[in-house]
Design an enzyme around this catalytic site. Structure first.
Site, PDB file in Angstrom:
ATOM      1  N   ASP A  31       7.314  17.950  12.795  1.00 24.14           N
ATOM      2  CA  ASP A  31       6.047  17.279  13.067  1.00 24.14           C
ATOM      3  C   ASP A  31       6.094  15.811  12.643  1.00 24.14           C
ATOM      4  O   ASP A  31       6.638  15.473  11.579  1.00 24.14           O
ATOM      5  CB  ASP A  31       4.939  18.025  12.294  1.00 24.14           C
ATOM      6  CG  ASP A  31       3.541  17.651  12.749  1.00 24.14           C
ATOM      7  OD1 ASP A  31       3.374  17.309  13.931  1.00 24.14           O
ATOM      8  OD2 ASP A  31       2.613  17.740  11.917  1.00 24.14           O
ATOM      9  N   ASP A  66       6.714  10.481  16.896  1.00 22.37           N
ATOM     10  CA  ASP A  66       5.423   9.811  16.758  1.00 22.37           C
ATOM     11  C   ASP A  66       5.615   8.304  16.857  1.00 22.37           C
ATOM     12  O   ASP A  66       5.891   7.623  15.875  1.00 22.37           O
ATOM     13  CB  ASP A  66       4.777  10.185  15.419  1.00 22.37           C
ATOM     14  CG  ASP A  66       3.396   9.563  15.248  1.00 22.37           C
ATOM     15  OD1 ASP A  66       2.966   8.804  16.146  1.00 22.37           O
ATOM     16  OD2 ASP A  66       2.746   9.827  14.223  1.00 22.37           O
ATOM     17  N   HIS A 124      -6.442  13.736  10.240  1.00 21.62           N
ATOM     18  CA  HIS A 124      -5.585  14.485   9.336  1.00 21.62           C
ATOM     19  C   HIS A 124      -6.249  14.606   7.961  1.00 21.62           C
ATOM     20  O   HIS A 124      -6.920  13.684   7.506  1.00 21.62           O
ATOM     21  CB  HIS A 124      -4.231  13.776   9.160  1.00 21.62           C
ATOM     22  CG  HIS A 124      -3.346  13.868  10.355  1.00 21.62           C
ATOM     23  ND1 HIS A 124      -2.758  12.765  10.934  1.00 21.62           N
ATOM     24  CD2 HIS A 124      -2.929  14.927  11.088  1.00 21.62           C
ATOM     25  CE1 HIS A 124      -2.015  13.144  11.954  1.00 21.62           C
ATOM     26  NE2 HIS A 124      -2.109  14.450  12.081  1.00 21.62           N
ATOM     27  N   GLY A 125      -6.034  15.732   7.315  1.00 22.34           N
ATOM     28  CA  GLY A 125      -6.489  15.902   5.942  1.00 22.34           C
ATOM     29  C   GLY A 125      -7.962  16.206   5.785  1.00 22.34           C
ATOM     30  O   GLY A 125      -8.467  16.304   4.668  1.00 22.34           O
ATOM     31  N   THR A 128      -7.823  21.150  11.148  1.00 22.99           N
ATOM     32  CA  THR A 128      -8.628  21.773  10.102  1.00 22.99           C
ATOM     33  C   THR A 128     -10.082  21.326  10.186  1.00 22.99           C
ATOM     34  O   THR A 128     -10.998  22.109   9.925  1.00 22.99           O
ATOM     35  CB  THR A 128      -8.038  21.453   8.716  1.00 22.99           C
ATOM     36  OG1 THR A 128      -6.775  22.122   8.592  1.00 22.99           O
ATOM     37  CG2 THR A 128      -8.954  21.934   7.591  1.00 22.99           C
TER      38      THR A 128
END
Length: 285
Positions: free
Chosen positions: A81, A103, A177-178, A208
């Site tokens: 990733d 990326d 993210h996060g 998430t």
């Protein structure tokens, strides 16, 4: 079977579901994740960051994923990733990873295309799939912070995919993210616009923070890979803190670690059952 990303997402497109991609933050999580996929009757993508892959050992991840895929009869893809360095991508491919993400999202579009093409040239002849990214995902991952994400421009995405034959495309649609303390406001008009002009499977990063009630709508708009990482990390760590706080120092570590892995199993099993989109129509491709 130990499969590549292209094969998993081709089936997901044909049967109209999303494949869950779960970040392993240590080797301990992997058996719980693959067992959850077996219990749910679903394929699974196991993801590692470059840092985690180096820490555990790329060949160790490959050995565990491949042996469990064969023993449990689960379709498993092992995916690198958010790799930005070609040397890391080459090492993962040579070790046996079945897909990689380059990326180049922070680069100008032309540079992103050119460097993605170099990755494709090495990966595809070795039956390894390639994911790329257009737009950026905000938030923090592996200690790297992107203050503000950038939405994916459909015109840029189309131009990119015309030049680079990627197997999946990560898109900037409002996720971070996060994020685990609040829920993301997704840009559904943009998602729908991207779905209309792209034939490549799309990927949600920062999953998430996405409200579970939105999963079905994402699947219906071409999201075929959905990444979950922070929820697993937070849950595993909280469980470990609770167990280690009360354990005797000479007790088996197994007594503390097994509950952490069971918590990971439960999250993965729950998410997969939502991603499978079981009560909705099949798209006949």
């Amino acid at each position: 079977m130990f499969k590549n990303l292209h094969d998993l997402l081709t089936e997901a497109e044909r049967l109209n579901y999303t494949v869950g991609a779960f970040n392993a933050h240590n080797l301990e999580m992997v058996p719980a994740m693959i067992s959850a996929a077996r219990d749910a009757g679903s394929p699974i993508i196991i993801q590692t960051s470059v840092g985690t892959a180096r820490y555990v050992g790329m060949k160790n991840f490959v050995a565990v994923c491949q042996s469990m895929a064969e023993d449990l009869l689960v379709d498993v893809d092992l995916h690198l990733d958010h790799a930005k360095n070609f040397a890391d991508i080459k090492d993962a491919i040579d070790a046996g990873y079945r897909s990689v993400m380059f990326d180049g999202s922070a680069m100008p579009l032309k540079e992103n295309i050119m460097k993605t093409l170099r990755v494709i040239e090495y990966a595809h002849p070795r039956n390894v799939s390639v994911e790329a990214e257009i737009g950026t995902i905000g938030g923090t991952e592996e200690g790297v912070t992107v203050k503000e994400g950038a939405y994916t421009d459909p015109k840029d995405a189309v131009a990119f995919c015309r030049q680079a034959d990627v197997d999946a495309l990560a898109v900037g649609i409002g996720t971070h993210h996060g994020q685990f303390r609040s829920k993301t406001q997704l840009n559904f008009p943009l998602i729908e616009a991207l779905h209309k002009v792209l034939s490549v499977p799309m990927v949600v990063h920062g999953g998430t923070g996405v409200n579970e009630k939105d999963y079905h709508r994402l699947t219906e708009n071409g999201i075929r890979k959905f990444n979950v990482g922070t929820e697993l990390l937070v849950t595993w760590t909280k469980t470990a803190q609770e167990k280690f706080k009360t354990t005797e120092v000479n007790a088996s570590l197994r007594n503390n670690i097994v509950p952490c892995n069971e918590a990971v199993h439960d999250i993965v099993f729950h998410k997969i059952n939502l991603f499978m989109n079981k009560n909705n129509n099949v798209l006949m491709a």
